[in-house]
Write an enzyme that holds these catalytic residues in place. Structure first.
Site, PDB file in Angstrom:
ATOM      1  N   ALA A  65     120.908 -35.040  31.171  1.00 45.47           N
ATOM      2  CA  ALA A  65     120.730 -36.019  32.242  1.00 45.47           C
ATOM      3  C   ALA A  65     120.523 -37.395  31.627  1.00 45.47           C
ATOM      4  O   ALA A  65     119.947 -37.523  30.544  1.00 45.47           O
ATOM      5  CB  ALA A  65     119.514 -35.633  33.071  1.00 45.47           C
ATOM      6  N   GLY A 109     120.637 -31.147  30.462  1.00 40.81           N
ATOM      7  CA  GLY A 109     121.682 -30.994  31.477  1.00 40.81           C
ATOM      8  C   GLY A 109     123.016 -30.583  30.881  1.00 40.81           C
ATOM      9  O   GLY A 109     123.861 -30.011  31.579  1.00 40.81           O
ATOM     10  N   GLU A 112     122.806 -26.940  30.610  1.00 35.81           N
ATOM     11  CA  GLU A 112     122.883 -26.419  31.982  1.00 35.81           C
ATOM     12  C   GLU A 112     124.302 -26.515  32.542  1.00 35.81           C
ATOM     13  O   GLU A 112     124.755 -25.618  33.252  1.00 35.81           O
ATOM     14  CB  GLU A 112     121.891 -27.193  32.866  1.00 35.81           C
ATOM     15  CG  GLU A 112     120.452 -26.920  32.472  1.00 35.81           C
ATOM     16  CD  GLU A 112     119.466 -27.849  33.160  1.00 35.81           C
ATOM     17  OE1 GLU A 112     119.592 -29.078  32.998  1.00 35.81           O
ATOM     18  OE2 GLU A 112     118.577 -27.355  33.869  1.00 35.81           O
ATOM     19  N   GLU A 132     113.800 -30.973  27.538  1.00 38.87           N
ATOM     20  CA  GLU A 132     113.167 -31.812  28.570  1.00 38.87           C
ATOM     21  C   GLU A 132     111.660 -31.926  28.401  1.00 38.87           C
ATOM     22  O   GLU A 132     111.055 -32.928  28.763  1.00 38.87           O
ATOM     23  CB  GLU A 132     113.472 -31.257  29.969  1.00 38.87           C
ATOM     24  CG  GLU A 132     114.914 -31.363  30.407  1.00 38.87           C
ATOM     25  CD  GLU A 132     115.770 -30.163  30.014  1.00 38.87           C
ATOM     26  OE1 GLU A 132     115.351 -29.368  29.137  1.00 38.87           O
ATOM     27  OE2 GLU A 132     116.863 -30.035  30.589  1.00 38.87           O
TER      28      GLU A 132
HETATM   29  N1  COA Z   1     120.516 -40.182  28.446  1.00 39.19           N
HETATM   30  C1  COA Z   1     120.855 -41.472  28.261  1.00 39.19           C
HETATM   31  N2  COA Z   1     121.311 -41.945  27.096  1.00 39.19           N
HETATM   32  C2  COA Z   1     121.434 -41.083  26.085  1.00 39.19           C
HETATM   33  C3  COA Z   1     121.091 -39.727  26.201  1.00 39.19           C
HETATM   34  C4  COA Z   1     120.618 -39.276  27.466  1.00 39.19           C
HETATM   35  N3  COA Z   1     120.310 -37.983  27.696  1.00 39.19           N
HETATM   36  N4  COA Z   1     121.297 -39.101  25.014  1.00 39.19           N
HETATM   37  C5  COA Z   1     121.759 -40.058  24.186  1.00 39.19           C
HETATM   38  N5  COA Z   1     121.837 -41.249  24.817  1.00 39.19           N
HETATM   39  C6  COA Z   1     122.282 -42.530  24.295  1.00 39.19           C
HETATM   40  C7  COA Z   1     121.270 -43.128  23.329  1.00 39.19           C
HETATM   41  O1  COA Z   1     120.269 -43.823  24.041  1.00 39.19           O
HETATM   42  C8  COA Z   1     122.142 -44.043  22.537  1.00 39.19           C
HETATM   43  O2  COA Z   1     122.429 -45.176  23.303  1.00 39.19           O
HETATM   44  P1  COA Z   1     122.381 -46.639  22.605  1.00 39.19           P
HETATM   45  O3  COA Z   1     123.414 -46.571  21.496  1.00 39.19           O
HETATM   46  O4  COA Z   1     122.759 -47.567  23.714  1.00 39.19           O
HETATM   47  O5  COA Z   1     121.003 -46.810  22.081  1.00 39.19           O
HETATM   48  C9  COA Z   1     123.443 -43.255  22.424  1.00 39.19           C
HETATM   49  O6  COA Z   1     123.445 -42.339  23.510  1.00 39.19           O
HETATM   50  C10 COA Z   1     123.556 -42.482  21.136  1.00 39.19           C
HETATM   51  O7  COA Z   1     122.413 -41.638  21.038  1.00 39.19           O
HETATM   52  P2  COA Z   1     121.567 -41.439  19.676  1.00 39.19           P
HETATM   53  O8  COA Z   1     120.268 -40.824  20.035  1.00 39.19           O
HETATM   54  O9  COA Z   1     121.544 -42.730  18.928  1.00 39.19           O
HETATM   55  O10 COA Z   1     122.520 -40.400  18.907  1.00 39.19           O
HETATM   56  P3  COA Z   1     122.092 -39.344  17.798  1.00 39.19           P
HETATM   57  O11 COA Z   1     123.370 -38.820  17.275  1.00 39.19           O
HETATM   58  O12 COA Z   1     121.105 -39.932  16.859  1.00 39.19           O
HETATM   59  O13 COA Z   1     121.325 -38.160  18.578  1.00 39.19           O
HETATM   60  C11 COA Z   1     121.022 -36.559  20.355  1.00 39.19           C
HETATM   61  C12 COA Z   1     122.030 -37.341  19.480  1.00 39.19           C
HETATM   62  C13 COA Z   1     121.849 -35.836  21.425  1.00 39.19           C
HETATM   63  C14 COA Z   1     120.285 -35.540  19.500  1.00 39.19           C
HETATM   64  C15 COA Z   1     120.007 -37.521  20.961  1.00 39.19           C
HETATM   65  O14 COA Z   1     120.718 -38.588  21.566  1.00 39.19           O
HETATM   66  C16 COA Z   1     119.125 -36.922  22.002  1.00 39.19           C
HETATM   67  O15 COA Z   1     118.184 -36.222  21.680  1.00 39.19           O
HETATM   68  N6  COA Z   1     119.382 -37.197  23.307  1.00 39.19           N
HETATM   69  C17 COA Z   1     118.540 -36.776  24.406  1.00 39.19           C
HETATM   70  C18 COA Z   1     118.717 -35.304  24.696  1.00 39.19           C
HETATM   71  C19 COA Z   1     117.791 -34.913  25.817  1.00 39.19           C
HETATM   72  O16 COA Z   1     116.583 -35.009  25.727  1.00 39.19           O
HETATM   73  N7  COA Z   1     118.371 -34.437  26.936  1.00 39.19           N
HETATM   74  C20 COA Z   1     117.624 -34.031  28.090  1.00 39.19           C
HETATM   75  C21 COA Z   1     117.514 -35.151  29.071  1.00 39.19           C
HETATM   76  S1  COA Z   1     116.485 -34.742  30.489  1.00 39.19           S
END
Ligand code: COA
Length: 258
Positions: A65, A109, A112, A132
């Site tokens: 999400a 998500g 999911e 989450e």
């Molecule tokens: N929602 C919004 N933006 C997201 C996102 C999310 N779930 N996941 C990643 N992004 C964005 C980051 O903010 C970043 O944006 P920016 O470049 O404008 O700062 C971009 O995507 C790249 O993400 P980044 O974290 O820098 O990449 P990474 O390769 O270091 O890590 C993940 C990848 C997937 C491990 C990490 O982004 C992450 O943990 N995301 C969240 C996952 C999560 O908690 N999902 C459940 C949501 S309820």
């Protein structure tokens, strides 16, 4: 049909949807959610479509999400807007098989989304998780229910409570994904599985999907109640009466199938 965050095409009876919001790792904002809902509606309504494939990019399936979009929302807003009910319902209503082709992260998500599909084919380096809890929330598009049904309570509980990720290998051995393939073969494997399904009798395919899903939809409570009621019903049979009488009389029972 042109979308902003979703590549969409129909190819040889197969609806192909590719999440395409690379700068945010295919995070599910409301625009992408609405595009997915529309695409599913279109595929469902199109009689020429027999199967669908949903994928992300080669490096990320979906990071979940959209946290930026949700940041600052209140309970009142989330509840009043019924956040994510539309996408959850769109998948539940979709009667044709959908294959998720997962490469890279399928988190929150994203995990999911993959689990709302009927078959998950995963690339070797892909990984799954429900992180989450790290954000002070819980899964909201079926993660607690579908992951538990797929991999069992122990692993699901650990993943939801700690945010631990599961590798593709573990996901396959735990029953979350049907197959792990090399990344270079992912698209080909997903499309050939979809073609195979598309070549089979469509009504039987839909009936099989509906029926397999039914196996997951009976709750433990309902299952236990049904068991107990059938246990009670056995007392309407002659064989129950004979079996218990024979036990009390220390003799062999003679069952008559009545
Ligand atoms: N929602 C919004 N933006 C997201 C996102 C999310 N779930 N996941 C990643 N992004 C964005 C980051 O903010 C970043 O944006 P920016 O470049 O404008 O700062 C971009 O995507 C790249 O993400 P980044 O974290 O820098 O990449 P990474 O390769 O270091 O890590 C993940 C990848 C997937 C491990 C990490 O982004 C992450 O943990 N995301 C969240 C996952 C999560 O908690 N999902 C459940 C949501 S309820």
């Amino acid at each position: 049909m042109a979308f902003k965050n979703l590549d969409f095409e129909i190819n040889d009876h197969i609806g192909v949807m590719r999440l395409n919001r690379p700068r945010k790792l295919n995070a599910l904002n409301q625009q992408l959610v609405q595009e997915l809902v529309k695409a599913l509606g279109k595929l469902d309504a199109d009689d020429s479509v027999r199967c669908a494939v949903l994928s992300g990019s080669e490096t990320v399936f979906c990071a979940g999400a959209d946290i930026e979009e949700m940041n600052g929302k209140t309970f009142v807003e989330m509840y009043a807007q019924d956040h994510f009910t539309d996408i959850a319902e769109a998948f539940l209503k979709f009667r044709k098989p959908i294959i998720a082709a997962v490469a890279g992260a399928a988190l929150g998500g994203g995990c999911e989304l993959a689990m709302m599909c009927d078959i998950i084919i995963a690339a070797e380096e892909s990984f799954f998780g429900q992180p989450e809890i790290n954000l002070g929330v819980i899964a909201g598009i079926g993660g607690t229910q579908r992951l538990t049904r797929a991999v069992g309570k122990a692993k699901s509980m650990e993943m939801h409570l700690t945010g631990r990720r599961m590798t593709a290998e573990e996901a396959e051995s735990s029953g979350l994904v049907s197959r792990v393939v090399p990344l270079r073969k992912l698209n080909e494997e997903a499309m050939s599985t979809a073609s195979k399904i598309a070549s089979l009798p469509q009504l039987a395919v839909m009936a099989a999907k509906e029926t397999v899903n039914r196996a997951e939809e009976t709750s433990l409570r309902e299952g236990l109640l049904m068991e107990r009621r059938l246990f009670h019903a056995m007392f309407a049979t002659e064989d129950q009466s004979e079996g218990m009488k024979a036990f009390a009389e220390k003799r062999q029972a003679h069952f008559r199938g009545r």
